[in-house]
Design a protein around this motif. Structure first.
Motif, PDB file in Angstrom:
ATOM      1  N   ARG A  22       0.812  -1.214   0.000  1.00  0.00           N
ATOM      2  CA  ARG A  22       0.000   0.000   0.000  1.00  0.00           C
ATOM      3  C   ARG A  22       0.845   1.263   0.000  1.00  0.00           C
ATOM      4  O   ARG A  22       0.347   2.339  -0.324  1.00  0.00           O
ATOM      5  N   MET A  23       2.117   1.145   0.373  1.00  0.00           N
ATOM      6  CA  MET A  23       2.973   2.305   0.529  1.00  0.00           C
ATOM      7  C   MET A  23       3.743   2.577  -0.765  1.00  0.00           C
ATOM      8  O   MET A  23       3.872   1.698  -1.627  1.00  0.00           O
ATOM      9  N   PRO A  24       4.283   3.796  -0.935  1.00  0.00           N
ATOM     10  CA  PRO A  24       4.960   4.140  -2.191  1.00  0.00           C
ATOM     11  C   PRO A  24       6.129   3.241  -2.533  1.00  0.00           C
ATOM     12  O   PRO A  24       6.433   3.028  -3.711  1.00  0.00           O
ATOM     13  N   TRP A  25       6.810   2.704  -1.516  1.00  0.00           N
ATOM     14  CA  TRP A  25       8.009   1.894  -1.785  1.00  0.00           C
ATOM     15  C   TRP A  25       7.683   0.471  -2.205  1.00  0.00           C
ATOM     16  O   TRP A  25       8.502  -0.206  -2.794  1.00  0.00           O
ATOM     17  N   GLY A  26       6.483  -0.019  -1.902  1.00  0.00           N
ATOM     18  CA  GLY A  26       6.101  -1.368  -2.294  1.00  0.00           C
ATOM     19  C   GLY A  26       6.730  -2.425  -1.400  1.00  0.00           C
ATOM     20  O   GLY A  26       7.589  -2.148  -0.557  1.00  0.00           O
ATOM     21  N   ALA A  27       6.313  -3.658  -1.575  1.00  0.00           N
ATOM     22  CA  ALA A  27       6.817  -4.778  -0.782  1.00  0.00           C
ATOM     23  C   ALA A  27       8.216  -5.164  -1.230  1.00  0.00           C
ATOM     24  O   ALA A  27       8.539  -5.119  -2.418  1.00  0.00           O
ATOM     25  N   ASP A  28       9.049  -5.524  -0.279  1.00  0.00           N
ATOM     26  CA  ASP A  28      10.405  -6.005  -0.556  1.00  0.00           C
ATOM     27  C   ASP A  28      10.374  -7.522  -0.494  1.00  0.00           C
ATOM     28  O   ASP A  28      10.368  -8.117   0.589  1.00  0.00           O
ATOM     29  N   GLU A  29      10.348  -8.144  -1.641  1.00  0.00           N
ATOM     30  CA  GLU A  29      10.201  -9.597  -1.685  1.00  0.00           C
ATOM     31  C   GLU A  29      11.484 -10.326  -1.311  1.00  0.00           C
ATOM     32  O   GLU A  29      11.510 -11.556  -1.249  1.00  0.00           O
ATOM     33  N   THR A  30      12.562  -9.580  -1.037  1.00  0.00           N
ATOM     34  CA  THR A  30      13.815 -10.231  -0.628  1.00  0.00           C
ATOM     35  C   THR A  30      13.901 -10.438   0.878  1.00  0.00           C
ATOM     36  O   THR A  30      14.854 -11.035   1.374  1.00  0.00           O
ATOM     37  N   THR A  31      12.935  -9.916   1.626  1.00  0.00           N
ATOM     38  CA  THR A  31      12.958 -10.108   3.072  1.00  0.00           C
ATOM     39  C   THR A  31      12.226 -11.392   3.446  1.00  0.00           C
ATOM     40  O   THR A  31      11.388 -11.894   2.707  1.00  0.00           O
ATOM     41  N   PHE A  32      12.581 -11.908   4.593  1.00  0.00           N
ATOM     42  CA  PHE A  32      11.977 -13.146   5.078  1.00  0.00           C
ATOM     43  C   PHE A  32      11.474 -12.908   6.495  1.00  0.00           C
ATOM     44  O   PHE A  32      12.079 -12.191   7.275  1.00  0.00           O
ATOM     45  N   GLY A  33      10.379 -13.518   6.824  1.00  0.00           N
ATOM     46  CA  GLY A  33       9.816 -13.380   8.159  1.00  0.00           C
ATOM     47  C   GLY A  33       8.394 -13.888   8.160  1.00  0.00           C
ATOM     48  O   GLY A  33       7.792 -14.125   7.112  1.00  0.00           O
ATOM     49  N   MET A  34       7.851 -14.047   9.333  1.00  0.00           N
ATOM     50  CA  MET A  34       6.487 -14.519   9.454  1.00  0.00           C
ATOM     51  C   MET A  34       5.523 -13.405   9.067  1.00  0.00           C
ATOM     52  O   MET A  34       5.656 -12.276   9.536  1.00  0.00           O
ATOM     53  N   GLU A  35       4.565 -13.716   8.205  1.00  0.00           N
ATOM     54  CA  GLU A  35       3.526 -12.750   7.876  1.00  0.00           C
ATOM     55  C   GLU A  35       2.593 -12.622   9.075  1.00  0.00           C
ATOM     56  O   GLU A  35       2.073 -13.628   9.583  1.00  0.00           O
ATOM     57  N   ALA A  36       2.418 -11.399   9.549  1.00  0.00           N
ATOM     58  CA  ALA A  36       1.621 -11.185  10.751  1.00  0.00           C
ATOM     59  C   ALA A  36       0.779  -9.924  10.596  1.00  0.00           C
ATOM     60  O   ALA A  36       1.325  -8.813  10.577  1.00  0.00           O
ATOM     61  N   ASP A  37      -0.523 -10.098  10.485  1.00  0.00           N
ATOM     62  CA  ASP A  37      -1.447  -8.969  10.393  1.00  0.00           C
ATOM     63  C   ASP A  37      -1.785  -8.524  11.806  1.00  0.00           C
ATOM     64  O   ASP A  37      -2.662  -9.086  12.468  1.00  0.00           O
ATOM     65  N   LEU A  38      -1.093  -7.488  12.271  1.00  0.00           N
ATOM     66  CA  LEU A  38      -1.256  -7.069  13.656  1.00  0.00           C
ATOM     67  C   LEU A  38      -2.512  -6.237  13.883  1.00  0.00           C
ATOM     68  O   LEU A  38      -2.813  -5.874  15.019  1.00  0.00           O
ATOM     69  N   ALA A  39      -3.268  -5.952  12.832  1.00  0.00           N
ATOM     70  CA  ALA A  39      -4.586  -5.352  13.016  1.00  0.00           C
ATOM     71  C   ALA A  39      -5.590  -6.368  13.549  1.00  0.00           C
ATOM     72  O   ALA A  39      -6.650  -5.995  14.064  1.00  0.00           O
ATOM     73  N   ASP A  40      -5.266  -7.646  13.437  1.00  0.00           N
ATOM     74  CA  ASP A  40      -6.100  -8.733  13.947  1.00  0.00           C
ATOM     75  C   ASP A  40      -5.715  -8.981  15.403  1.00  0.00           C
ATOM     76  O   ASP A  40      -4.575  -9.344  15.693  1.00  0.00           O
ATOM     77  N   PRO A  41      -6.626  -8.792  16.350  1.00  0.00           N
ATOM     78  CA  PRO A  41      -6.263  -8.956  17.756  1.00  0.00           C
ATOM     79  C   PRO A  41      -5.884 -10.371  18.147  1.00  0.00           C
ATOM     80  O   PRO A  41      -5.297 -10.588  19.212  1.00  0.00           O
ATOM     81  N   GLY A  42      -6.183 -11.353  17.295  1.00  0.00           N
ATOM     82  CA  GLY A  42      -5.784 -12.723  17.591  1.00  0.00           C
ATOM     83  C   GLY A  42      -4.363 -13.054  17.168  1.00  0.00           C
ATOM     84  O   GLY A  42      -3.815 -14.087  17.568  1.00  0.00           O
ATOM     85  N   THR A  43      -3.741 -12.166  16.386  1.00  0.00           N
ATOM     86  CA  THR A  43      -2.405 -12.454  15.855  1.00  0.00           C
ATOM     87  C   THR A  43      -1.326 -12.578  16.929  1.00  0.00           C
ATOM     88  O   THR A  43      -0.496 -13.501  16.855  1.00  0.00           O
ATOM     89  N   PRO A  44      -1.230 -11.689  17.918  1.00  0.00           N
ATOM     90  CA  PRO A  44      -0.134 -11.813  18.895  1.00  0.00           C
ATOM     91  C   PRO A  44      -0.061 -13.174  19.582  1.00  0.00           C
ATOM     92  O   PRO A  44       1.020 -13.757  19.702  1.00  0.00           O
ATOM     93  N   ALA A  45      -1.190 -13.705  20.030  1.00  0.00           N
ATOM     94  CA  ALA A  45      -1.167 -15.007  20.702  1.00  0.00           C
ATOM     95  C   ALA A  45      -0.748 -16.105  19.740  1.00  0.00           C
ATOM     96  O   ALA A  45       0.069 -16.978  20.088  1.00  0.00           O
TER      97      ALA A  45
END
Length: 236
Positions: free
Chosen positions: A44-67
């Motif tokens: 959504r941001m001007p720079w776009g997604a960096d597909e070279t990074t690695f990590g767990m996808e985590a939608d922190l707008a979802d209150p169930g994600t942290p647990a």
């Protein structure tokens, strides 16, 4: 499970970002580093997604994600001993043009998710006292950036509460304000303006903030808690 201490860093979506610099530094310090990102935000941001990074996808707008996130990290890596909150929702808007939906999303990601992550960390932390670390990246930029700045202000208070309420567990909690950091989002006029306002004569770099986070997470940082630290070259 791993033998090294585990650090969980949220918001590591771009290799040029502060979160990535913190991850690199903590790995060099001997931590096992687990990172999260949310590619939909970067797209959504001007720079776009960096597909070279690695990590767990985590939608922190979802209150169930942290647990769910802590369940997964604990099962795969073991006990998390350092939690670094480098994630954010940041969409420029001011008092007159911020939408209710944007305001709510900023608070969901920047404040509520941070509280829930801190809560999960503390609930699962087994000790020993004096080793647990919480570090959150904050900001005082609020003019024409209302929902971002206001939600970061709420984050500051959450961290200060954690420092007092989790002290009996031997967990420290601090917030770091890195000031304007050049990660590729500035145009040349803005870069020149911000550099002129910085007494040390240059803009902040991701590694500047990473060095402070390294100290706070290390053994020498154990006597600092409940602090809002400015790591900004004297920027005013």
């Amino acid at each position: 499970m791993v033998s090294e201490p585990v650090a969980l860093i949220t918001g590591v979506g771009r290799r040029v970002g502060i979160g990535a610099a913190i991850a690199e530094r903590l790995r060099a310090d001997g931590w096992t580093v687990v990172t999260t990102r949310w590619s939909d935000y970067d797209r959504r941001m001007p720079w776009g997604a960096d597909e070279t990074t690695f990590g767990m996808e985590a939608d922190l707008a979802d209150p169930g994600t942290p647990a769910r996130l802590f369940d997964q990290v604990s099962a795969e890596y073991g006990v998390v001993r350092a939690l670094v909150l480098a994630h954010c929702e940041s969409v420029d808007s001011g008092v007159l043009d911020t939408t209710v939906e944007s305001f709510d999303r900023h608070f969901a990601v920047n404040a509520r998710a941070s509280w829930l992550l801190i809560r999960e960390f503390a609930r699962r932390y087994p000790g020993p006292p004096g080793v647990g670390r919480i570090v959150a990246l904050t900001s005082d930029d609020v003019v024409h950036n209302l929902p971002y700045g206001a939600s970061k202000g709420a984050l500051d208070r959450i961290v200060l509460a954690a420092a007092r309420e989790l002290g009996h567990l031997g967990i420290t909690a601090n917030a770091v304000n890195p000031g304007p950091v050049d990660t590729g989002w500035m145009d040349e006029p803005l870069r020149a303006e911000l550099q002129a306002r910085t007494p040390l004569g240059r803009l902040g770099l991701p590694r500047d903030c990473a060095g402070l986070v390294s100290f706070l997470c290390g053994p020498d940082g154990g006597w600092l808690t409940g602090q809002l630290l400015l790591s900004n070259g004297g920027f005013t």
